[in-house]
Enzyme design. Structure first.
Site, PDB file in Angstrom:
ATOM      1  N   SER A  36       0.857  -1.193   0.000  1.00  0.00           N
ATOM      2  CA  SER A  36       0.000   0.000   0.000  1.00  0.00           C
ATOM      3  C   SER A  36       0.889   1.238   0.000  1.00  0.00           C
ATOM      4  O   SER A  36       2.081   1.151   0.342  1.00  0.00           O
ATOM      5  CB  SER A  36      -0.841  -0.011   1.283  1.00  0.00           C
TER       6      SER A  36
ATOM      7  N   TYR B 203      -1.681  -0.634  10.598  1.00  0.00           N
ATOM      8  CA  TYR B 203      -1.874  -0.986   9.180  1.00  0.00           C
ATOM      9  C   TYR B 203      -0.593  -0.708   8.402  1.00  0.00           C
ATOM     10  O   TYR B 203      -0.126  -1.551   7.628  1.00  0.00           O
ATOM     11  CB  TYR B 203      -3.046  -0.193   8.604  1.00  0.00           C
TER      12      TYR B 203
HETATM   13  N1  NAP Z   1      -8.531  -0.288  -1.757  1.00  0.00           N
HETATM   14  C1  NAP Z   1      -7.482   0.426  -1.432  1.00  0.00           C
HETATM   15  O1  NAP Z   1      -7.529   1.671  -1.389  1.00  0.00           O
HETATM   16  C2  NAP Z   1      -6.182  -0.244  -1.104  1.00  0.00           C
HETATM   17  C3  NAP Z   1      -5.043   0.556  -1.028  1.00  0.00           C
HETATM   18  C4  NAP Z   1      -3.835  -0.047  -0.701  1.00  0.00           C
HETATM   19  C5  NAP Z   1      -3.773  -1.394  -0.466  1.00  0.00           C
HETATM   20  N2  NAP Z   1      -4.896  -2.150  -0.534  1.00  0.00           N
HETATM   21  C6  NAP Z   1      -4.785  -3.582  -0.247  1.00  0.00           C
HETATM   22  O2  NAP Z   1      -5.435  -4.308  -1.262  1.00  0.00           O
HETATM   23  C7  NAP Z   1      -5.821  -5.575  -0.758  1.00  0.00           C
HETATM   24  C8  NAP Z   1      -7.241  -5.884  -1.191  1.00  0.00           C
HETATM   25  O3  NAP Z   1      -8.119  -5.003  -0.536  1.00  0.00           O
HETATM   26  P1  NAP Z   1      -9.393  -4.351  -1.243  1.00  0.00           P
HETATM   27  O4  NAP Z   1      -9.109  -2.924  -1.391  1.00  0.00           O
HETATM   28  O5  NAP Z   1      -9.783  -5.144  -2.414  1.00  0.00           O
HETATM   29  O6  NAP Z   1     -10.470  -4.451  -0.054  1.00  0.00           O
HETATM   30  P2  NAP Z   1     -11.750  -5.415   0.147  1.00  0.00           P
HETATM   31  O7  NAP Z   1     -12.749  -5.172  -0.914  1.00  0.00           O
HETATM   32  O8  NAP Z   1     -12.149  -5.224   1.568  1.00  0.00           O
HETATM   33  O9  NAP Z   1     -11.144  -6.852  -0.060  1.00  0.00           O
HETATM   34  C9  NAP Z   1     -10.381  -7.506   0.930  1.00  0.00           C
HETATM   35  C10 NAP Z   1     -10.376  -8.981   0.609  1.00  0.00           C
HETATM   36  O10 NAP Z   1      -9.589  -9.638   1.609  1.00  0.00           O
HETATM   37  C11 NAP Z   1     -10.327 -10.735   2.079  1.00  0.00           C
HETATM   38  N3  NAP Z   1      -9.994 -11.086   3.451  1.00  0.00           N
HETATM   39  C12 NAP Z   1     -10.063 -10.323   4.564  1.00  0.00           C
HETATM   40  N4  NAP Z   1      -9.730 -11.049   5.634  1.00  0.00           N
HETATM   41  C13 NAP Z   1      -9.446 -12.297   5.176  1.00  0.00           C
HETATM   42  C14 NAP Z   1      -9.037 -13.505   5.787  1.00  0.00           C
HETATM   43  N5  NAP Z   1      -8.850 -13.614   7.111  1.00  0.00           N
HETATM   44  N6  NAP Z   1      -8.847 -14.599   5.011  1.00  0.00           N
HETATM   45  C15 NAP Z   1      -9.033 -14.512   3.681  1.00  0.00           C
HETATM   46  N7  NAP Z   1      -9.404 -13.407   3.038  1.00  0.00           N
HETATM   47  C16 NAP Z   1      -9.602 -12.315   3.797  1.00  0.00           C
HETATM   48  C17 NAP Z   1     -11.784 -10.371   1.934  1.00  0.00           C
HETATM   49  O11 NAP Z   1     -12.573 -11.545   1.761  1.00  0.00           O
HETATM   50  P3  NAP Z   1     -13.491 -12.231   2.875  1.00  0.00           P
HETATM   51  O12 NAP Z   1     -14.016 -11.133   3.761  1.00  0.00           O
HETATM   52  O13 NAP Z   1     -14.551 -12.904   2.054  1.00  0.00           O
HETATM   53  O14 NAP Z   1     -12.588 -13.204   3.577  1.00  0.00           O
HETATM   54  C18 NAP Z   1     -11.754  -9.591   0.620  1.00  0.00           C
HETATM   55  O15 NAP Z   1     -11.876 -10.464  -0.466  1.00  0.00           O
HETATM   56  C19 NAP Z   1      -5.599  -5.517   0.742  1.00  0.00           C
HETATM   57  O16 NAP Z   1      -4.389  -6.163   1.077  1.00  0.00           O
HETATM   58  C20 NAP Z   1      -5.488  -4.023   1.027  1.00  0.00           C
HETATM   59  O17 NAP Z   1      -4.754  -3.755   2.175  1.00  0.00           O
HETATM   60  C21 NAP Z   1      -6.087  -1.607  -0.865  1.00  0.00           C
END
Ligand code: NAP
Length: 252
Positions: free
Chosen positions: A147, A160
């Protein structure tokens, strides 16, 4: 996105954690359309099943397993299923993550534990499960999702940020260690992207700040997908080690 015969993606077996929403789901859709076999893990199996149904109805090869990345055995089962069904493990995308901002003085210690377990241990378990397959193949590609918070620290984001810094540290160590095995390693560090990520913030002050930031500047998930495609589609002798990007309007 349109499939491209020269994109080095068709036919690859790609494991994606956190594929039930956001960046993981968007990546699964795109890589499947490009001819990859996608093996999808997350806890919400209903959402994964719906996604697999859509991908296979469109002619794609996809498989889903309920996977909690904090459980090492479940991550191993996901990667083993990819190897059994696809014959190999070409790309391991350690994407599952959790962001729960709050000031340290608020003592949300369960949330600290959860972020450490999902964001750090989950990535390590993904590496542990896929590395033996990639070593044996003498090829493979880890893509670990960090991130902007893996580069910058702001009040309320300490834990985080610490987990996302850890992802970068682990990925760089991995990069150096897997040189003998012809394995590529990529860190992708997005800024604000419109997903469910901010929905898990329980602290009202942090929640208000972050949700306002996302409402003001967040870009769609296809920004992330383009970074993934860029990294995978390089010729096998080119290793894209890190991609950091932000919405043009994001300051920090
Ligand atoms: N969106 C942003 O602005 C952003 C920016 C920087 C980095 N990121 C990173 O991108 C990645 C994806 O996030 P996103 O933005 O797509 O958010 P999201 O829509 O909340 O997706 C997060 C995913 O992680 C899964 N997850 C959470 N806890 C889990 C667990 N214990 N076991 C397995 N899966 C788990 C969730 O699935 P379930 O709840 O079904 O398990 C969901 O599919 C993350 O690592 C986040 O930190 C996102």
């Amino acid at each position: 996105m349109a499939a491209d015969d020269n994109d080095n993606i068709a036919g690859k077996v790609v494991v994606i954690t956190g594929a039930s929403s956001g960046l993981g789901e968007a990546t699964a859709r795109d890589l499947s359309a490009r001819g990859a076999t996608v093996v999808l893990g997350a806890r919400r199996l209903d959402r994964l099943k719906t996604l697999v149904g859509e991908l296979t109805a469109g002619g794609g090869k996809a498989l889903a397993l309920e996977t909690d990345v904090t459980d090492r055995a479940q991550v191993q089962r996901l990667v083993d299923a990819a190897a059994q069904n696809g014959g190999r493990v070409d790309v391991m995308i350690n994407n599952a993550g959790l962001m729960q901002q709050s000031l340290l003085e608020r003592q949300k210690i369960d949330e600290w534990d959860n972020m450490i377990d999902v964001n750090i241990k989950g990535v390590l378990y993904g590496i542990a499960a896929a590395l033996p397959y990639m070593k044996a193949q003498k090829s493979g590609h880890f893509i670990n999702v960090s991130s902007v918070a893996g580069h910058k620290i702001r009040a309320g984001g300490s834990v985080y940020s610490a987990t996302k810094h850890a992802v970068r540290v682990i990925s760089e160590g991995l990069r150096q260690e897997v040189k003998p095995y012809n394995i590529r390693t990529t860190i992708i560090s997005p800024g604000a992207v419109d997903t469910e990520l901010p929905d898990h913030i329980t602290d009202p002050d942090a929640g208000t700040l972050i949700r306002k930031l996302y409402a003001d500047v967040a870009v769609p998930a296809d920004s992330f997908v383009r970074a993934i495609v860029y990294a995978i589609s390089q010729p096998e002798d080119v290793d894209i080690n890190e991609i950091l990007y932000r919405p043009t309007r994001q300051e920090f």
